[in-house]
Design a protein around this motif. Structure first.
Motif, short mmCIF file in Angstrom:
data_model
loop_
_atom_site.label_atom_id
_atom_site.label_comp_id
_atom_site.label_asym_id
_atom_site.label_seq_id
_atom_site.Cartn_x
_atom_site.Cartn_y
_atom_site.Cartn_z
N VAL A 79 9.80 -0.85 -3.05
CA VAL A 79 9.17 0.70 -2.59
C VAL A 79 10.48 1.31 -2.26
N PRO A 80 10.54 2.62 -2.81
CA PRO A 80 11.44 3.69 -2.59
C PRO A 80 11.64 3.87 -1.01
N LEU A 81 12.78 4.08 -0.52
CA LEU A 81 13.05 4.13 0.90
C LEU A 81 14.26 5.54 0.88
N LYS A 82 13.54 6.64 1.67
CA LYS A 82 14.45 7.64 1.72
C LYS A 82 14.74 7.96 3.34
N ILE A 83 16.28 8.19 3.72
CA ILE A 83 16.61 8.56 5.00
C ILE A 83 16.94 9.96 5.09
N ALA A 84 16.03 10.36 5.92
CA ALA A 84 15.98 11.85 5.85
C ALA A 84 15.34 12.42 7.06
N PHE A 85 15.73 13.59 7.57
CA PHE A 85 15.15 14.50 8.67
C PHE A 85 15.82 13.90 9.78
N THR A 86 15.64 14.33 10.91
CA THR A 86 15.83 13.56 12.34
C THR A 86 14.57 13.32 12.96
N SER B 49 9.05 14.28 14.20
CA SER B 49 8.05 14.43 15.40
C SER B 49 7.37 15.88 15.42
N GLN B 50 8.28 16.87 15.40
CA GLN B 50 7.70 18.14 15.57
C GLN B 50 6.59 18.29 14.38
N MET B 51 6.96 18.08 13.08
CA MET B 51 5.80 18.26 11.97
C MET B 51 4.60 17.58 12.33
N LEU B 52 4.87 16.06 12.93
CA LEU B 52 3.53 15.39 13.02
C LEU B 52 2.85 15.35 14.15
N GLY B 53 3.47 16.20 15.08
CA GLY B 53 2.93 16.39 16.39
C GLY B 53 2.93 15.17 17.40
N ARG B 54 3.83 14.08 16.99
CA ARG B 54 4.03 12.95 18.07
C ARG B 54 5.24 12.28 17.49
N PRO B 55 6.01 11.62 18.44
CA PRO B 55 7.34 11.07 18.38
C PRO B 55 7.08 10.18 17.25
N ARG B 56 7.82 10.23 16.07
CA ARG B 56 8.01 9.38 14.82
C ARG B 56 9.35 9.10 14.39
N LYS C 26 0.79 -1.20 0.08
CA LYS C 26 0.08 -0.12 0.10
C LYS C 26 1.03 1.21 -0.11
N LEU C 27 2.01 1.12 0.11
CA LEU C 27 3.09 2.22 0.14
C LEU C 27 3.81 2.68 -1.12
N ALA C 28 3.98 4.13 -1.29
CA ALA C 28 4.72 4.66 -2.51
C ALA C 28 5.95 5.05 -2.04
N LEU C 29 6.07 5.11 -0.68
CA LEU C 29 7.45 5.74 -0.12
C LEU C 29 7.58 5.29 1.26
N VAL C 30 8.62 4.86 1.92
CA VAL C 30 8.81 4.83 3.28
C VAL C 30 9.98 5.85 3.67
N LEU C 31 9.92 6.46 4.69
CA LEU C 31 10.70 7.51 5.07
C LEU C 31 11.15 7.14 6.58
N VAL C 32 12.65 6.98 6.77
CA VAL C 32 13.15 6.57 7.97
C VAL C 32 14.08 7.85 8.48
N ALA C 33 13.80 8.30 9.63
CA ALA C 33 14.74 9.18 10.33
C ALA C 33 16.10 8.93 10.25
N ALA C 34 17.05 9.95 10.10
CA ALA C 34 18.55 9.63 9.46
C ALA C 34 19.30 9.22 11.07
N ASP C 35 18.35 9.70 12.14
CA ASP C 35 19.21 9.35 13.37
C ASP C 35 18.49 8.12 14.10
#
Length: 101
Positions: free
Chosen positions: A62-69, A74-81, A35-44
């Protein structure tokens, strides 16, 4: 920096649009259901987590991007992620484009 901020804003938009899956277990399940078009994993994120999702995304093609902290996500999404998955291909393509520049 501007594109990173745009990419983070896009994450927030995809969350509000209901096109974002958050959390390791739910992202894995959505990956298996293709069901996913992209997976994003925090750099840390831990090395084990990055390795696990690298293997899973390669297997399911499925494409994977390692980006952001974790903090930025967490700040953008309003909960720890640490891990999120985008279900909308349009959001995924735009995010990939923003992260390349």
């Amino acid at each position: 920096m501007e594109n990173k901020q745009k990419a983070l804003n896009l994450l927030g938009l995809s969350l509000r649009a209901g096109k974002l899956i958050m959390g390791e277990g739910l992202v894995l399940k959505a990956l298996q259901q293709q069901k996913l078009a992209l997976v994003l994993v925090a750099a840390d994120a831990s090395q084990a987590t990055r390795d696990k999702f690298t293997a899973k995304t390669q297997f399911y093609q499925v494409p994977l991007k390692i980006a952001f902290t974790k903090q930025a996500m967490s700040q953008m999404l309003g909960r720890p992620r640490t891990i999120v998955g985008l279900t909308e291909p349009g959001f995924a393509h735009r995010l990939i484009a923003l992260l390349k520049t």
